[in-house]
Write a protein that holds these residues in place. Structure first.
Motif: not given
Length: 355
Positions: A179-182, A188-190, A198-200, A309-313
């Motif tokens: 969900g957070w990857i999506k 995404r803008t940049h 990281v997503a993979k 995950f926490a930093y990516f979220k």
């Protein structure tokens, strides 16, 4: 002696005003016994998501919560859901404020909203509140209470609350990860080179098993309120992401906010000044983790996935906010350079991922 509380509110920001007369008239139809004083409104300055206002009529005070201006992500900023959660949890978890009513009448403030009790205490963020003396003992008390209350929340039998019917703990981390990857990709803008790696990695390292608990999911020091000595948490706010899920995900989020002098400068300062958790006397992340393990009895030996995950979220949340600014859906200048912070968070997640 009456405690002198730090100034938590500011005049309402331009563009985020509420119609005072209309709101006052509506409040008088929903709440009995209000004084004859005119309604006064100020805004809580903290936070970058939902809008939160202090309402005052003489000695009476309350807090109003509403979504941010402009289009919002699907299922985000659900005021009725947060109201329902607080109606239940405030009966079994003291720091949760008691809600008064929910309204979906768009004529009042332009969106659904709810009104809740005004908790009293001190908020510790980037500065020591006025009237509080900084000390190692204070910082230790705040640290200990933060860990204890997180463990307490995770021990509430979720099956006995309304969250049991509102949540799906099975498959929680898988849904959250994808969900957070999506969400990040959609907002995404940049280009951030590390984002794809990281997503993979996250998608290929989702924990296979976990237990379930009520999680706050935005658990950080400046979302809480304390007595002047830090011994007791008197309020905990921003329950919009609360659900039943993996308690280690909640712990990872809490630790990602719990910065220290060892962190990169951008992480220490966040979106402004550095957090007071950087000061000598606060628990280290390791101490926070060890104390949580002792209180909860949970195995926390492998937190790597949860920290990445926490930093990516957090990057995803900030990217959604920046997307609204980038598209001109909000003119809040606080968001102008948020994409730089997003980049830093994803690159830091990649560093944690690589060990």
């Amino acid at each position: 002696m009456k405690q002198k509380l730090a100034k938590e509110t500011i005049p309402v920001r331009a563009g985020e005003e509420l119609h005072i007369e209309r709101l006052e008239a509506y409040l008088r139809t929903r709440i009995e016994g209000l004084p004859n004083n005119k309604l006064e409104i100020e805004q809580f300055s903290a936070g970058h998501s939902n809008l939160t206002y202090q309402l005052r009529m003489g000695e009476w005070q309350a807090v109003l919560r509403k979504p941010p201006l402009g289009p919002v992500a699907p299922k985000a900023h659900d005021m009725e859901r947060e109201f329902t959660i607080l109606s239940d949890l405030s009966q079994v978890f003291d720091p949760a404020p008691k809600p008064m009513f929910f309204s979906d009448d768009l004529e009042v403030v332009g969106s659904p909203f709810f009104v809740m009790e005004r908790k009293r205490g001190y908020v510790f963020d980037t500065e020591i509140p006025e009237g509080v003396t900084p000390s190692r003992e204070l910082f230790q008390n705040l640290s200990k209470e933060m860990v204890k209350r997180l463990a307490d929340l995770h021990q509430i039998p979720y099956e006995e609350t309304k969250l049991a019917a509102m949540s799906k703990p099975d498959g929680f981390m898988e849904r959250q990860t994808y969900g957070w990857i999506k969400r990040y990709e959609k907002a995404r803008t940049h280009e951030v080179d590390a984002a794809e790696d990281v997503a993979k990695w996250l998608a290929s390292h989702i924990p296979k098993r976990s237990d379930a608990a009520i999680i706050h999911y935005d658990y950080k020091l400046n979302n809480a309120m304390f007595t002047h000595d830090g011994m007791q948490m008197s309020g905990l706010f921003d329950w919009e992401m609360t659900t039943v899920g993996d308690p280690l995900a909640d712990l990872g989020v809490a630790l990602s906010y719990w910065t220290s002098k060892d962190d990169p400068e951008f992480l220490q300062k966040g979106l402004g000044k550095e957090s007071i958790t950087n000061r000598e006397g606060f628990y280290s992340r390791e101490k926070f983790l060890d104390e949580y393990a002792r209180l909860s009895g949970r195995d926390v030996t492998d937190m790597k996935f949860y920290m990445v995950f926490a930093y990516f979220k957090l990057a995803g949340i900030c990217q959604q906010i920046y997307y609204r600014y980038h598209r001109g859906q909000t003119q809040d200048e606080r968001f102008k350079h948020l994409h730089v912070y997003v980049k830093g968070l994803i690159e830091h997640a990649a560093q944690v991922m690589r060990g």
